[in-house]
Design a protein around this motif. Structure first.
Motif, PDB file in Angstrom:
ATOM      1  N   PHE A  64       0.862  -1.187   0.000  1.00  0.00           N
ATOM      2  CA  PHE A  64       0.000   0.000   0.000  1.00  0.00           C
ATOM      3  C   PHE A  64       0.890   1.227   0.000  1.00  0.00           C
ATOM      4  O   PHE A  64       2.000   1.211   0.532  1.00  0.00           O
ATOM      5  CB  PHE A  64      -1.022  -0.007   1.149  1.00  0.00           C
ATOM      6  CG  PHE A  64      -0.470  -0.014   2.547  1.00  0.00           C
ATOM      7  CD1 PHE A  64      -0.592   1.104   3.367  1.00  0.00           C
ATOM      8  CD2 PHE A  64       0.132  -1.156   3.082  1.00  0.00           C
ATOM      9  CE1 PHE A  64      -0.125   1.104   4.672  1.00  0.00           C
ATOM     10  CE2 PHE A  64       0.605  -1.176   4.384  1.00  0.00           C
ATOM     11  CZ  PHE A  64       0.485  -0.046   5.184  1.00  0.00           C
ATOM     12  N   LEU A  65       0.434   2.258  -0.678  1.00  0.00           N
ATOM     13  CA  LEU A  65       1.302   3.392  -0.984  1.00  0.00           C
ATOM     14  C   LEU A  65       1.703   4.218   0.233  1.00  0.00           C
ATOM     15  O   LEU A  65       2.745   4.852   0.219  1.00  0.00           O
ATOM     16  CB  LEU A  65       0.638   4.299  -2.030  1.00  0.00           C
ATOM     17  CG  LEU A  65       0.380   3.652  -3.399  1.00  0.00           C
ATOM     18  CD1 LEU A  65      -0.174   4.687  -4.377  1.00  0.00           C
ATOM     19  CD2 LEU A  65       1.622   2.986  -3.969  1.00  0.00           C
ATOM     20  N   SER A  66       0.895   4.191   1.290  1.00  0.00           N
ATOM     21  CA  SER A  66       1.255   4.962   2.491  1.00  0.00           C
ATOM     22  C   SER A  66       1.992   4.107   3.519  1.00  0.00           C
ATOM     23  O   SER A  66       2.183   4.533   4.649  1.00  0.00           O
ATOM     24  CB  SER A  66       0.002   5.581   3.126  1.00  0.00           C
ATOM     25  OG  SER A  66      -0.915   4.560   3.477  1.00  0.00           O
ATOM     26  N   CYS A  67       2.423   2.928   3.131  1.00  0.00           N
ATOM     27  CA  CYS A  67       3.126   2.002   4.030  1.00  0.00           C
ATOM     28  C   CYS A  67       4.401   2.638   4.577  1.00  0.00           C
ATOM     29  O   CYS A  67       5.249   3.081   3.801  1.00  0.00           O
ATOM     30  CB  CYS A  67       3.456   0.729   3.256  1.00  0.00           C
ATOM     31  SG  CYS A  67       4.477  -0.459   4.147  1.00  0.00           S
ATOM     32  N   PRO A  68       4.542   2.679   5.915  1.00  0.00           N
ATOM     33  CA  PRO A  68       5.726   3.311   6.494  1.00  0.00           C
ATOM     34  C   PRO A  68       6.857   2.324   6.786  1.00  0.00           C
ATOM     35  O   PRO A  68       7.897   2.715   7.287  1.00  0.00           O
ATOM     36  CB  PRO A  68       5.180   3.880   7.811  1.00  0.00           C
ATOM     37  CG  PRO A  68       4.136   2.881   8.212  1.00  0.00           C
ATOM     38  CD  PRO A  68       3.529   2.349   6.930  1.00  0.00           C
ATOM     39  N   THR A  97      -2.972  -3.347  -4.161  1.00  0.00           N
ATOM     40  CA  THR A  97      -3.033  -2.526  -2.958  1.00  0.00           C
ATOM     41  C   THR A  97      -3.912  -3.219  -1.925  1.00  0.00           C
ATOM     42  O   THR A  97      -4.981  -3.733  -2.254  1.00  0.00           O
ATOM     43  CB  THR A  97      -3.566  -1.107  -3.209  1.00  0.00           C
ATOM     44  OG1 THR A  97      -3.631  -0.430  -1.922  1.00  0.00           O
ATOM     45  CG2 THR A  97      -4.935  -1.085  -3.849  1.00  0.00           C
ATOM     46  N   ILE A  98      -3.450  -3.218  -0.687  1.00  0.00           N
ATOM     47  CA  ILE A  98      -4.268  -3.777   0.388  1.00  0.00           C
ATOM     48  C   ILE A  98      -5.025  -2.665   1.122  1.00  0.00           C
ATOM     49  O   ILE A  98      -5.690  -2.915   2.111  1.00  0.00           O
ATOM     50  CB  ILE A  98      -3.432  -4.618   1.369  1.00  0.00           C
ATOM     51  CG1 ILE A  98      -2.321  -3.783   2.014  1.00  0.00           C
ATOM     52  CG2 ILE A  98      -2.852  -5.832   0.660  1.00  0.00           C
ATOM     53  CD1 ILE A  98      -1.656  -4.458   3.188  1.00  0.00           C
ATOM     54  N   ASP A  99      -4.917  -1.454   0.597  1.00  0.00           N
ATOM     55  CA  ASP A  99      -5.615  -0.295   1.174  1.00  0.00           C
ATOM     56  C   ASP A  99      -6.403   0.418   0.069  1.00  0.00           C
ATOM     57  O   ASP A  99      -6.124   1.563  -0.289  1.00  0.00           O
ATOM     58  CB  ASP A  99      -4.593   0.656   1.811  1.00  0.00           C
ATOM     59  CG  ASP A  99      -5.254   1.817   2.531  1.00  0.00           C
ATOM     60  OD1 ASP A  99      -6.483   1.772   2.766  1.00  0.00           O
ATOM     61  OD2 ASP A  99      -4.543   2.792   2.851  1.00  0.00           O
ATOM     62  N   PRO A 100      -7.413  -0.284  -0.497  1.00  0.00           N
ATOM     63  CA  PRO A 100      -8.128   0.298  -1.639  1.00  0.00           C
ATOM     64  C   PRO A 100      -8.883   1.582  -1.316  1.00  0.00           C
ATOM     65  O   PRO A 100      -9.141   2.380  -2.214  1.00  0.00           O
ATOM     66  CB  PRO A 100      -9.079  -0.824  -2.073  1.00  0.00           C
ATOM     67  CG  PRO A 100      -9.199  -1.728  -0.898  1.00  0.00           C
ATOM     68  CD  PRO A 100      -7.910  -1.635  -0.150  1.00  0.00           C
ATOM     69  N   GLU A 101      -9.221   1.803  -0.052  1.00  0.00           N
ATOM     70  CA  GLU A 101      -9.936   3.030   0.308  1.00  0.00           C
ATOM     71  C   GLU A 101      -9.072   4.266   0.039  1.00  0.00           C
ATOM     72  O   GLU A 101      -9.577   5.311  -0.375  1.00  0.00           O
ATOM     73  CB  GLU A 101     -10.362   3.003   1.786  1.00  0.00           C
ATOM     74  CG  GLU A 101     -11.543   2.102   2.077  1.00  0.00           C
ATOM     75  CD  GLU A 101     -11.162   0.629   2.191  1.00  0.00           C
ATOM     76  OE1 GLU A 101      -9.948   0.311   2.198  1.00  0.00           O
ATOM     77  OE2 GLU A 101     -12.069  -0.214   2.244  1.00  0.00           O
ATOM     78  N   HIS A 102      -7.782   4.164   0.281  1.00  0.00           N
ATOM     79  CA  HIS A 102      -6.889   5.304   0.092  1.00  0.00           C
ATOM     80  C   HIS A 102      -6.123   5.258  -1.228  1.00  0.00           C
ATOM     81  O   HIS A 102      -5.850   6.297  -1.819  1.00  0.00           O
ATOM     82  CB  HIS A 102      -5.901   5.404   1.260  1.00  0.00           C
ATOM     83  CG  HIS A 102      -6.576   5.697   2.567  1.00  0.00           C
ATOM     84  ND1 HIS A 102      -6.815   4.742   3.528  1.00  0.00           N
ATOM     85  CD2 HIS A 102      -7.101   6.855   3.055  1.00  0.00           C
ATOM     86  CE1 HIS A 102      -7.447   5.295   4.558  1.00  0.00           C
ATOM     87  NE2 HIS A 102      -7.635   6.570   4.297  1.00  0.00           N
ATOM     88  N   ASP A 103      -5.768   4.056  -1.671  1.00  0.00           N
ATOM     89  CA  ASP A 103      -5.021   3.915  -2.928  1.00  0.00           C
ATOM     90  C   ASP A 103      -5.997   3.888  -4.101  1.00  0.00           C
ATOM     91  O   ASP A 103      -6.280   2.845  -4.689  1.00  0.00           O
ATOM     92  CB  ASP A 103      -4.148   2.655  -2.903  1.00  0.00           C
ATOM     93  CG  ASP A 103      -3.001   2.772  -1.923  1.00  0.00           C
ATOM     94  OD1 ASP A 103      -2.697   3.901  -1.498  1.00  0.00           O
ATOM     95  OD2 ASP A 103      -2.409   1.732  -1.580  1.00  0.00           O
ATOM     96  N   ASN A 148      -2.804  -1.996  15.215  1.00  0.00           N
ATOM     97  CA  ASN A 148      -1.586  -1.972  16.025  1.00  0.00           C
ATOM     98  C   ASN A 148      -0.299  -2.019  15.195  1.00  0.00           C
ATOM     99  O   ASN A 148       0.790  -1.874  15.734  1.00  0.00           O
ATOM    100  CB  ASN A 148      -1.588  -3.139  17.020  1.00  0.00           C
ATOM    101  CG  ASN A 148      -2.744  -3.034  17.993  1.00  0.00           C
ATOM    102  OD1 ASN A 148      -2.997  -1.961  18.524  1.00  0.00           O
ATOM    103  ND2 ASN A 148      -3.451  -4.126  18.213  1.00  0.00           N
ATOM    104  N   GLU A 149      -0.435  -2.264  13.899  1.00  0.00           N
ATOM    105  CA  GLU A 149       0.728  -2.347  13.017  1.00  0.00           C
ATOM    106  C   GLU A 149       1.039  -0.975  12.389  1.00  0.00           C
ATOM    107  O   GLU A 149       0.120  -0.174  12.189  1.00  0.00           O
ATOM    108  CB  GLU A 149       0.472  -3.352  11.896  1.00  0.00           C
ATOM    109  CG  GLU A 149       0.484  -4.796  12.355  1.00  0.00           C
ATOM    110  CD  GLU A 149       1.860  -5.248  12.831  1.00  0.00           C
ATOM    111  OE1 GLU A 149       2.873  -4.977  12.147  1.00  0.00           O
ATOM    112  OE2 GLU A 149       1.918  -5.883  13.902  1.00  0.00           O
ATOM    113  N   PRO A 150       2.302  -0.711  12.037  1.00  0.00           N
ATOM    114  CA  PRO A 150       2.630   0.547  11.354  1.00  0.00           C
ATOM    115  C   PRO A 150       1.828   0.675  10.056  1.00  0.00           C
ATOM    116  O   PRO A 150       1.819  -0.241   9.249  1.00  0.00           O
ATOM    117  CB  PRO A 150       4.132   0.410  11.049  1.00  0.00           C
ATOM    118  CG  PRO A 150       4.640  -0.603  12.021  1.00  0.00           C
ATOM    119  CD  PRO A 150       3.488  -1.534  12.276  1.00  0.00           C
ATOM    120  N   GLY A 151       1.117   1.768   9.909  1.00  0.00           N
ATOM    121  CA  GLY A 151       0.302   1.966   8.716  1.00  0.00           C
ATOM    122  C   GLY A 151      -1.067   1.320   8.784  1.00  0.00           C
ATOM    123  O   GLY A 151      -1.914   1.550   7.927  1.00  0.00           O
ATOM    124  N   GLY A 152      -1.301   0.477   9.810  1.00  0.00           N
ATOM    125  CA  GLY A 152      -2.625  -0.119  10.015  1.00  0.00           C
ATOM    126  C   GLY A 152      -2.888  -1.418   9.284  1.00  0.00           C
ATOM    127  O   GLY A 152      -4.038  -1.880   9.245  1.00  0.00           O
TER     128      GLY A 152
END
Length: 197
Positions: A64-68, A97-103, A148-152
């Motif tokens: 996912f593009l916002s992955c930190p 992408t595993i975050d389709p709402e944002h990506d 609880n994980e970085p980036g959710g």
């Protein structure tokens, strides 16, 4: 003696990559797991499905593009593989992408433009459930939300090499440059195999 060594090396048969997953044996036939049917939308708003990859080798991953955390490193490593094979139309790339709402599609498109990706690499989105399902049921990968994980999100950091018959033939640590080199070599091996059945 040198002549014998030359004969031995020339006669050596290249070992094939394994087919991953638990096979089903029916009589004298062995059936290996295949990537299930899917349909997603890529950065150009085009439908991407199994037909897109028919008769092709491809490398899949889940990001996912916002992955930190690991995604930026994964993207750098997979870009090396892309640069090696981008002009070979038998080799494609598939990033889910595993975050389709944002990506969103415009965001995926902006990412590909910024990274000089012009062809043969599909960044796809779809319903969250369908992406998570294809990850676990077809690619032996992990993908799910976890606040609880970085980036959710929790997700696998692997690259998955898929052959022309929709079999997974290799899994590679997407953060390790040595694994990237191994993937580049294994793509070459698959290209030398027989055509799709």
């Amino acid at each position: 003696m040198i002549y014998c060594l030359m004969l031995t090396s020339c006669g050596k048969v290249q070992e094939k990559l394994p087919i991953l997953g638990n096979p089903i044996i029916e009589g004298n036939k062995t059936r290996y797991p295949r990537i299930k049917d899917f349909s997603f939308t890529n950065q150009d708003s085009m439908v991407v499905n199994n037909t897109t990859f028919a008769g092709k080798i491809y490398i899949a991953d889940f990001i996912f593009l916002s992955c930190p955390s690991i995604c930026p490193k994964m993207n750098v490593e997979l870009k090396k593989v892309y640069e090696t094979y981008k002009d070979n139309d038998e080799v494609l790339f598939l990033s889910h992408t595993i975050d389709p709402e944002h990506d969103t599609i415009p965001r995926l498109k902006a990412y590909t433009v910024a990274n000089g990706i012009k062809k043969n690499w599909h960044f796809v989105t779809g319903s969250r459930d369908s992406i998570y399902k294809i990850a676990t049921e077809s690619y032996f990968a992990t993908a799910y939300p976890d606040k609880n994980e970085p980036g959710g999100f929790v997700h696998s950091g692997g690259f998955l090499l898929v052959d022309k018959n929709r079999h997974v033939r290799g899994v590679y640590d997407g953060t390790n440059p040595k694994e990237t080199d191994r993937l580049i070599d294994d793509v070459k091996k698959l290209l030398e195999e027989s055509p799709a059945k």
